[in-house]
Design a protein around this motif. Structure first.
Motif, short mmCIF file in Angstrom:
data_model
loop_
_atom_site.label_atom_id
_atom_site.label_comp_id
_atom_site.label_asym_id
_atom_site.label_seq_id
_atom_site.Cartn_x
_atom_site.Cartn_y
_atom_site.Cartn_z
N TYR A 116 0.86 -1.18 0.00
CA TYR A 116 0.00 0.00 0.00
C TYR A 116 0.89 1.23 0.00
CZ TYR A 116 -3.81 3.15 1.33
OH TYR A 116 -4.74 4.16 1.35
N ASN A 117 0.75 2.08 -1.01
CA ASN A 117 1.65 3.22 -1.11
C ASN A 117 0.92 4.55 -1.36
OD1 ASN A 117 0.82 2.88 -3.73
ND2 ASN A 117 2.83 2.31 -4.55
N LYS A 118 -0.37 4.59 -1.02
CA LYS A 118 -1.09 5.85 -1.20
C LYS A 118 -0.67 6.83 -0.11
CE LYS A 118 -5.11 3.90 -3.52
NZ LYS A 118 -6.59 3.76 -3.53
N PRO A 119 -0.40 8.08 -0.48
CA PRO A 119 0.10 9.05 0.49
C PRO A 119 -1.00 9.66 1.35
CG PRO A 119 -0.13 10.10 -1.65
CD PRO A 119 -0.48 8.64 -1.84
N LEU A 156 -8.18 16.10 -5.30
CA LEU A 156 -8.10 14.80 -5.98
C LEU A 156 -9.43 14.47 -6.64
CD1 LEU A 156 -6.53 12.20 -6.60
CD2 LEU A 156 -7.32 11.31 -4.40
N LEU A 157 -10.52 14.73 -5.93
CA LEU A 157 -11.84 14.47 -6.49
C LEU A 157 -12.08 15.32 -7.73
CD1 LEU A 157 -13.95 14.30 -3.20
CD2 LEU A 157 -13.27 12.39 -4.65
N VAL A 158 -11.70 16.59 -7.66
CA VAL A 158 -11.87 17.49 -8.80
C VAL A 158 -11.03 17.01 -9.98
CG1 VAL A 158 -11.49 19.84 -9.63
CG2 VAL A 158 -12.48 19.47 -7.36
#
Length: 318
Positions: free
Chosen positions: A3-6, A16-18
């Motif tokens: 898992y490498n999501k910051p 991020l959503l935009v």
């Protein structure tokens, strides 16, 4: 894979959503939702708005980008709808749970006040020793009941222990210590004649339906108690469907979207039982009123929760 999501701050989460195509016309309000509810919990409600991406082999897979026209408010409206839906479901389950406790106490207590502790009062499969722990499901259930009787802080439990030290509680007191999970486990282990008695009290001729329905509601109760997404989640334990014609009000479930695998099937079963538990309840009216507020947004529909077209006009809901 690792898992490498910051870690992302709230503004970064919104950004991020935009970047993935979600419209966020009110950034401040969106940040409040992300701060109060959390990105991960809300993500369950924008899942239906995610689009498909084509893979190298020509197949399609759910991607991270959103379908055109997706707005942040659509996800939060769905979240709010689901929150109120969980409260309605919990209300119905509480009424049914209390009724089933009473029915179990009446069915077992007529044999002996402590018949629930007599192995002869339960089904053979329930008391069969199971590897690898060499303990039966019945023994596990009794161990948990013993722990409840010894540790409960309820006033009636304190009173019983003080007045009758060393005594085990009769079934009509013990059932008050059972949550829906342990209650459904014991129900599944009851002998056929006792289960038949309970089944008949709800107007059913097929005892296996009671076992299945209560087990299904126990799983639903856990979903609601943990504030998880409910509206379109596949049922962990599907309620068994009656044979055609056995319960005419529920015959339509066989052709409902998703059959007995979606929430509507469980709601229909709850309505059927509530009609026997409390004929004057307005729960169905409150459910219909709430479902009428289902968010009007693309990519989501009531059929995803198993609701048939014009479900509220069916005899069950009249």
């Amino acid at each position: 894979m690792p898992y490498n999501k910051p870690y992302l701050t709230i503004p970064q989460q919104r950004a991020l959503l935009v970047s993935r195509g979600m419209s966020v016309p009110d950034p401040q309000k969106a940040d409040e939702y992300l701060q109060r509810i959390g990105y991960y919990r809300l993500s369950a409600y924008w899942y239906p708005f995610r689009g498909l991406t084509q893979q190298a082999d020509g197949t399609f897979k759910l991607g991270d980008n959103f379908k055109a026209g997706t707005e942040f408010k659509q996800a939060t409206d769905l979240y709010a709808f689901d929150k109120s839906l969980r409260l309605l479901v919990l209300d119905a389950i509480e009424r049914i749970e209390i009724s089933v406790r009473t029915e179990v106490a009446l069915a077992i207590g007529r044999h002996n006040p402590k018949a629930h502790r007599n192995p002869g009062s339960v089904d053979g499969k329930f008391k069969a020793v199971r590897p690898p722990n060499a303990i039966s499901k019945y023994a596990e259930w009794l161990n948990k009941l013993d722990a409840k009787e010894a540790s409960s802080k309820e006033e009636f439990a304190n009173h019983f222990r003080a007045k009758y030290p060393g005594e085990k509680m009769p079934i009509w007191i013990a059932v008050e210590l059972l949550d829906f999970g342990p209650l459904s486990i014991f129900l599944s282990g009851m002998r056929y004649p006792d289960l038949q008695r309970i089944s008949n009290s709800y107007g059913l001729q097929q005892p296996h339906l009671v076992k299945s329905w209560i087990r299904s509601m126990s799983a639903l109760r856990n979903v609601c108690a943990h504030h998880s997404r409910l509206w379109n989640k596949p049922l962990i334990d599907q309620p068994a469907l009656p044979a055609k014609g056995a319960v005419p009000e529920l015959d339509h479930l066989a052709s409902a979207p998703g059959g007995n695998q979606r929430l509507y099937a469980a709601l229909a079963v709850m309505k059927f039982l509530l009609k026997r538990v409390n004929p004057r309840t307005k729960w169905a009216d409150r459910l219909k009123a709430h479902v009428s507020t289902f968010p009007n947004a693309p990519n989501i529909k009531l059929a995803d929760a198993g609701f048939p077209v014009d479900w509220e006009t069916l005899p069950l809901w009249s």
